[in-house]
Design an enzyme around this catalytic site. Structure first.
Site, PDB file in Angstrom:
ATOM      1  CB  THR A   8      17.824  18.418  12.138  1.00  0.00           C
ATOM      2  OG1 THR A   8      18.010  17.174  11.469  1.00  0.00           O
ATOM      3  CG2 THR A   8      16.499  18.388  12.869  1.00  0.00           C
ATOM      4  CB  SER A  25      -0.915  -0.024   1.227  1.00  0.00           C
ATOM      5  OG  SER A  25      -1.448   1.232   1.468  1.00  0.00           O
ATOM      6  CB  SER A  26       3.861   2.199   2.025  1.00  0.00           C
ATOM      7  OG  SER A  26       3.326   2.460   3.264  1.00  0.00           O
ATOM      8  CE1 TYR A  32      15.927  12.224  10.396  1.00  0.00           C
ATOM      9  CE2 TYR A  32      16.689   9.975  10.072  1.00  0.00           C
ATOM     10  CZ  TYR A  32      16.799  11.194  10.717  1.00  0.00           C
ATOM     11  OH  TYR A  32      17.747  11.379  11.669  1.00  0.00           O
TER      12      TYR A  32
END
Lengths: 37, 545
Positions: free
Chosen positions: B338, B179-180, B267
């Site tokens: 980040t 699905s992903s 992530y």
């Protein structure tokens, strides 16, 4: 709605991504198995 | 119609090829089962993920109830391990990931001026695959021997010794992975091929950028997870010994393969959150996003670096010191991009004309609390410290700070930001603020004490603990109950009234500082939008024809 040409381009991009995923999987898992053999 | 349940007529935005009259699609339950409209599928994803959040939340509360006092009160240790395992799997694969896919379905076509996702039927299939997977996961509790109990990481050789529910779990993960991958292909093709003329990649909203990069990550790593769990399956049933030491296999190899998936997965769950925050902070600071290009490069850098840090989860497996050094430094390197992002959000706010409606509250809360989680991640990245803290509650505190105060808070921020666009109704600001403050306070009551528990040596995944840990555990359990109730309040007092159309009517652009194509459409966004590609101005944020 996407045109016929756009649909064709979409399908081409999607198959390219499938090939990318398959190559990545074969490369990574293959390498790990080879290292472990 | 969009996310509003009743079918009353709404204003149409004919100027942008947007309408929801003359719509001859299915109605009633068929509208949802046969859904091919990106907005309907987005709504389905969001409702599904909230349901799974509640299921995972109930498991979390059972865990916290057991840990309220030392000793065994409610559940036996076997069931406790099942609860921790299923809580992790359900929250990661059933709640956080599908929620972001729901956002992508709703917002990506609207933000890039596309009529729908590139593959509408595959989109439907991606969603409906999740239901049998969720049923397999939840149903595994009722199988002989109970649910999988090897931890959400499904480490071998424990997975090789589990009962039949392990097979159900593996099958569920396969389905969710498929699905992903389909969802990711859909998102990448939509973004690459279906942008309106003038919407160049470097003019795209940050949410679309972060999802484009996330979708590439998913395509790269989901097949690796599928490979690892397929090898687990063949070890269990077909006589192979990839991970079974009894047959010459190597359980540590499983950890390498799993974390090669698992770290980018972290992530995958945070980059779209960064995208949402990057939309909201400029809107409520009434300024352009500071350093747009650096945001794009920072996101890409985080994604690339995420592939070379996986073994920081494995410092105690006995790797060479050079390996420890490499993974330690590579992990610390991630703090650079980040920090660029956090700096840019703060710089966007600097001298901005700021207001603090609920989306902004959740965004500022996100920046503050996510940064704490980021710092504890930096601490854990150091091999000598990690060896002390491995598998303690310090790790549990760290990843809940990035996944709950990170991903979940960003999701809430996004819901409040776009709910008027989805439903055509303004939520109650007072109720939103109550939800924010209760969530923030109870979140910290729950997870902050876990840092101290971890530093004092309390190991994770145990149903019992010595008396010395009793006080902090009692506090954490009370906080968890409060946090859970806050989320029930969120649905009952905020989401449900909006879905039923109760509240003040939302204007097309309820936030005066917001920019982007979605705000050019009426609220609620009509079922069909951008059927003819819109003409955009030079900034690609306004429609000029």
């Amino acid at each position: 709605m996407p045109t016929a040409a756009q649909r064709k381009a979409n399908a081409r991009t999607a198959w390219g991504l499938v090939a990318l995923a398959a190559t990545f999987l074969a490369g990574f898992v293959g390498k790990i198995l080879w290292l472990n053999a | 119609m969009s996310a509003v349940l009743d079918h009353s007529a709404h204003a149409a935005g004919a100027a942008h090829g947007a309408h929801d009259h003359h719509h001859h699609g299915p109605t009633g339950w068929r509208r949802w089962v046969y859904a091919t409209n990106h907005k309907d599928i987005g709504t389905l994803y969001l409702l599904f993920s909230f349901t799974m959040l509640m299921v995972g939340g109930v498991l979390a509360l059972l865990i916290r109830a057991e840990l309220f006092q030392p000793g065994l009160q409610l559940v036996n240790p076997e069931l406790f391990n099942q609860l921790t395992t299923m809580h992790g799997l359900i929250m990661v694969f059933g709640a956080i990931m599908p929620a972001f896919v729901g956002f992508a379905n709703w917002m990506v076509p609207l933000q890039i001026g596309a009529s729908d996702m590139a593959f509408a039927r595959m989109n439907n299939f991606s969603f409906w695959l999740m239901i049998p997977a969720a049923l397999l996961l939840v149903g595994s509790f009722f199988m002989p021997g109970g649910a999988p109990a090897a931890g959400w990481t499904l480490y071998a050789p424990l997975t090789l010794q589990m009962g039949p529910s392990m097979d159900a779990g593996i099958f569920a993960m396969h389905i969710l992975g498929a699905s992903s991958i389909m969802g990711s292909i859909n998102i990448i093709v939509t973004i690459l091929n279906m942008r309106a003329p003038g919407m160049t990649l470097m003019k795209m909203p940050m949410f679309c950028w972060t999802w484009l990069i996330t979708a590439y990550l998913l395509i790269a790593v989901m097949p690796v997870l599928a490979g690892a769990i397929t090898m687990t399956l063949t070890d269990r049933h077909f006589g192979t010994s990839f991970f079974n030491p009894a047959g010459g296999g190597d359980p540590v190899m499983y950890q390498h393969i799993f974390w090669f998936f698992g770290h980018p997965e972290v992530y995958i769950m945070i980059l779209p959150a960064f995208g949402i925050i990057s939309q909201i902070v400029p809107a409520f600071s009434r300024k352009k996003l500071f350093g747009y290009a650096s945001m794009v490069y920072a996101t890409s850098s985080i994604a690339i670096l995420s592939f070379i840090v996986w073994a920081h989860h494995m410092f105690t497996t006995g790797m060479p010191v050079t390996g420890q050094l490499f993974f330690m430094y590579a992990t610390m390197l991630i703090s650079v991009p980040t920090a660029v992002k956090i700096f840019n959000w703060v710089a966007t706010m600097w001298r901005g004309s700021m207001t603090f409606e609920t989306p902004m509250l959740f965004s500022v809360g996100f920046i503050f609390v996510f940064t704490i989680g980021g710092f504890t991640g930096l601490i854990l990245a150091m091999a000598p410290i990690d060896i002390q803290l491995q598998d303690t509650y310090y790790v549990v505190a760290h990843f809940h700070y990035v996944l709950v105060a990170g991903s979940l808070f960003a999701l809430f921020a996004g819901v409040y930001f776009w709910l008027p666009k989805w439903t055509g109704v303004m939520y109650s600001e007072l109720r939103g603020k109550i939800h924010f403050w209760t969530s923030l306070v109870f979140f910290n009551i729950t997870f902050f004490p876990m840092h101290f528990l971890g530093l004092a040596g309390m190991p994770r995944r145990y149903a019992d603990y010595p008396m010395q840990f009793a006080d902090f555990n009692a506090v954490a359990s009370i906080g968890a109950l409060g946090f859970g109730l806050a989320q029930v309040y969120f649905f009952v007092a905020v989401v449900w009234p909006c879905m039923r159309g109760q509240g003040a009517k939302a204007p097309a652009k309820p936030w005066d500082g917001a920019e982007g194509l979605e705000w050019e459409l009426p609220s609620p966004a009509p079922l069909h939008t951008f059927e003819t590609p819109p003409k955009l101005d030079a900034t690609a944020t306004r429609i000029i024809g």
